[in-house]
Design a protein around this motif. Structure first.
Motif, PDB file in Angstrom:
ATOM      1  N   SER A  79       0.948  -1.097   0.001  1.00 15.33           N
ATOM      2  CA  SER A  79      -0.065  -0.004   0.065  1.00 15.33           C
ATOM      3  C   SER A  79       0.801   1.165   0.171  1.00 15.33           C
ATOM      4  N   LEU A  80       0.302   2.329  -0.434  1.00 17.93           N
ATOM      5  CA  LEU A  80       0.944   3.629  -0.339  1.00 17.93           C
ATOM      6  C   LEU A  80      -0.005   4.786   0.010  1.00 17.93           C
ATOM      7  N   GLN A  81       0.299   5.032   1.458  1.00 16.21           N
ATOM      8  CA  GLN A  81      -0.574   6.129   1.876  1.00 16.21           C
ATOM      9  C   GLN A  81      -0.060   7.250   1.365  1.00 16.21           C
ATOM     10  N   MET A  82      -0.738   8.302   0.664  1.00 18.36           N
ATOM     11  CA  MET A  82      -0.366   9.666   0.479  1.00 18.36           C
ATOM     12  C   MET A  82      -1.240  10.710   1.158  1.00 18.36           C
ATOM     13  N   ASN A  83      -0.269  11.542   1.658  1.00 18.15           N
ATOM     14  CA  ASN A  83      -1.106  12.730   2.583  1.00 18.15           C
ATOM     15  C   ASN A  83      -0.533  14.015   1.820  1.00 18.15           C
ATOM     16  N   ASN A  84      -1.156  15.092   2.351  1.00 18.98           N
ATOM     17  CA  ASN A  84      -0.891  16.384   1.966  1.00 18.98           C
ATOM     18  C   ASN A  84      -0.601  16.440   0.419  1.00 18.98           C
ATOM     19  N   LEU A  85      -1.312  15.908  -0.274  1.00 22.28           N
ATOM     20  CA  LEU A  85      -1.132  15.398  -1.694  1.00 22.28           C
ATOM     21  C   LEU A  85      -0.994  17.116  -2.290  1.00 22.28           C
ATOM     22  N   LYS A  86       0.025  17.321  -3.392  1.00 23.46           N
ATOM     23  CA  LYS A  86       0.017  18.576  -4.097  1.00 23.46           C
ATOM     24  C   LYS A  86       0.036  18.165  -5.526  1.00 23.46           C
ATOM     25  N   PRO A  87      -0.418  19.237  -6.393  1.00 26.27           N
ATOM     26  CA  PRO A  87      -0.802  18.916  -7.818  1.00 26.27           C
ATOM     27  C   PRO A  87       0.242  18.339  -8.655  1.00 26.27           C
ATOM     28  N   GLU A  88       1.619  18.540  -8.206  1.00 28.11           N
ATOM     29  CA  GLU A  88       2.630  17.816  -8.840  1.00 28.11           C
ATOM     30  C   GLU A  88       2.802  16.426  -8.262  1.00 28.11           C
ATOM     31  N   ASP A  89       2.031  15.981  -7.691  1.00 31.47           N
ATOM     32  CA  ASP A  89       1.968  14.475  -7.340  1.00 31.47           C
ATOM     33  C   ASP A  89       1.163  13.739  -8.507  1.00 31.47           C
ATOM     34  N   THR A  90       0.595  14.505  -9.342  1.00 31.75           N
ATOM     35  CA  THR A  90      -0.501  14.097 -10.430  1.00 31.75           C
ATOM     36  C   THR A  90       0.355  13.359 -11.310  1.00 31.75           C
ATOM     37  N   ALA A  91      -0.167  11.838 -11.411  1.00 32.45           N
ATOM     38  CA  ALA A  91       0.784  10.879 -12.286  1.00 32.45           C
ATOM     39  C   ALA A  91      -0.346   9.708 -12.313  1.00 32.45           C
ATOM     40  N   VAL A  92       0.405   8.717 -13.132  1.00 36.77           N
ATOM     41  CA  VAL A  92      -0.254   7.308 -13.032  1.00 36.77           C
ATOM     42  C   VAL A  92       0.845   6.468 -12.136  1.00 36.77           C
ATOM     43  N   TYR A  93       0.103   6.103 -11.160  1.00 38.17           N
ATOM     44  CA  TYR A  93       1.196   5.223 -10.074  1.00 38.17           C
ATOM     45  C   TYR A  93       1.002   3.814 -10.507  1.00 38.17           C
ATOM     46  N   SER A  94       2.120   3.158 -10.528  1.00 41.63           N
ATOM     47  CA  SER A  94       2.362   1.774 -10.695  1.00 41.63           C
ATOM     48  C   SER A  94       3.107   1.075  -9.770  1.00 41.63           C
ATOM     49  N   CYS A  95       2.810  -0.182  -9.156  1.00 44.88           N
ATOM     50  CA  CYS A  95       3.286  -0.868  -8.420  1.00 44.88           C
ATOM     51  C   CYS A  95       4.426  -2.012  -9.040  1.00 44.88           C
ATOM     52  N   ALA A  96       5.194  -2.266  -8.599  1.00 51.14           N
ATOM     53  CA  ALA A  96       6.498  -3.265  -9.141  1.00 51.14           C
ATOM     54  C   ALA A  96       7.083  -4.162  -8.198  1.00 51.14           C
ATOM     55  N   ALA A  97       7.600  -5.294  -8.715  1.00 52.89           N
ATOM     56  CA  ALA A  97       7.889  -6.142  -7.753  1.00 52.89           C
ATOM     57  C   ALA A  97       9.430  -6.686  -8.176  1.00 52.89           C
ATOM     58  N   ARG A  98      10.293  -6.871  -7.408  1.00 55.56           N
ATOM     59  CA  ARG A  98      11.808  -7.390  -7.824  1.00 55.56           C
ATOM     60  C   ARG A  98      12.277  -8.415  -6.810  1.00 55.56           C
ATOM     61  N   GLY A  99      12.453  -9.468  -7.633  1.00 57.92           N
ATOM     62  CA  GLY A  99      12.819 -10.698  -6.806  1.00 57.92           C
ATOM     63  C   GLY A  99      14.170 -10.686  -5.959  1.00 57.92           C
ATOM     64  N   PRO A 100      14.168 -11.665  -5.100  1.00 53.23           N
ATOM     65  CA  PRO A 100      15.330 -11.262  -4.148  1.00 53.23           C
ATOM     66  C   PRO A 100      16.790 -11.406  -4.607  1.00 53.23           C
ATOM     67  N   SER A 101      16.944 -12.214  -5.940  1.00 50.29           N
ATOM     68  CA  SER A 101      18.188 -11.989  -6.790  1.00 50.29           C
ATOM     69  C   SER A 101      18.223 -11.146  -7.850  1.00 50.29           C
ATOM     70  N   ALA A 102      17.252 -10.207  -8.066  1.00 48.32           N
ATOM     71  CA  ALA A 102      17.094  -9.592  -9.162  1.00 48.32           C
ATOM     72  C   ALA A 102      17.748  -8.116  -8.771  1.00 48.32           C
ATOM     73  N   THR A 103      17.999  -7.364  -9.826  1.00 41.67           N
ATOM     74  CA  THR A 103      18.714  -6.067  -9.620  1.00 41.67           C
ATOM     75  C   THR A 103      17.905  -5.092 -10.049  1.00 41.67           C
ATOM     76  N   THR A 104      17.027  -5.319 -10.977  1.00 41.71           N
ATOM     77  CA  THR A 104      15.699  -4.431 -11.684  1.00 41.71           C
ATOM     78  C   THR A 104      14.323  -4.926 -11.186  1.00 41.71           C
ATOM     79  N   PHE A 105      13.362  -4.036 -11.214  1.00 42.69           N
ATOM     80  CA  PHE A 105      11.988  -4.556 -11.017  1.00 42.69           C
ATOM     81  C   PHE A 105      11.437  -5.546 -12.480  1.00 42.69           C
TER      82      PHE A 105
END
Length: 118
Positions: A79-105
């Protein structure tokens, strides 16, 4: 099949709050580092926050003190709790997963729109 599905985006006024959630399936969730990224129109994608399998968190300077990332390994959610949001926070938000031995998502969700506007 790996799936990351975000929810919780929407329209909020400046100063308001939103909570995003990402449900993961098809991975050993508790071993993965999870991240939240965002991309605004005409801008590069940027890393917002990460939380490791040991619950160590990191945040972009622009959101420190306003956003909080958390995970529930029993429910395979981050989860991502976002408080005191600003206009510059406007965006498409995506989650990503990185494995235990990986260096990238390795795995990405489809994204959810967050719009901060009066």
């Amino acid at each position: 099949q790996v799936q990351l599905v975000e929810s919780g985006g929407g329209l909020v006024q400046p100063g308001g709050s939103l909570s995003l959630s990402c449900a993961a399936s098809g991975i050993g969730f508790r071993f993965y580092t999870m991240g939240w990224y965002r991309q605004a129109p005409g801008k590069q994608r940027e890393l917002v926050a990460t939380i490791s399998s040991f619950r160590v968190t990191n945040y972009a300077d622009s959101v420190k003190g306003r956003f909080t990332v958390s995970r529930d390994n029993a429910k395979n959610t981050v989860s991502l709790q976002m408080n005191n949001l600003k206009p510059e926070d406007t965006a498409v938000y995506s989650c990503a997963a990185r494995g235990p031995s990986a260096t990238t998502f390795d795995y990405w969700g489809q994204g959810t729109q967050v719009t901060v506007s009066s």
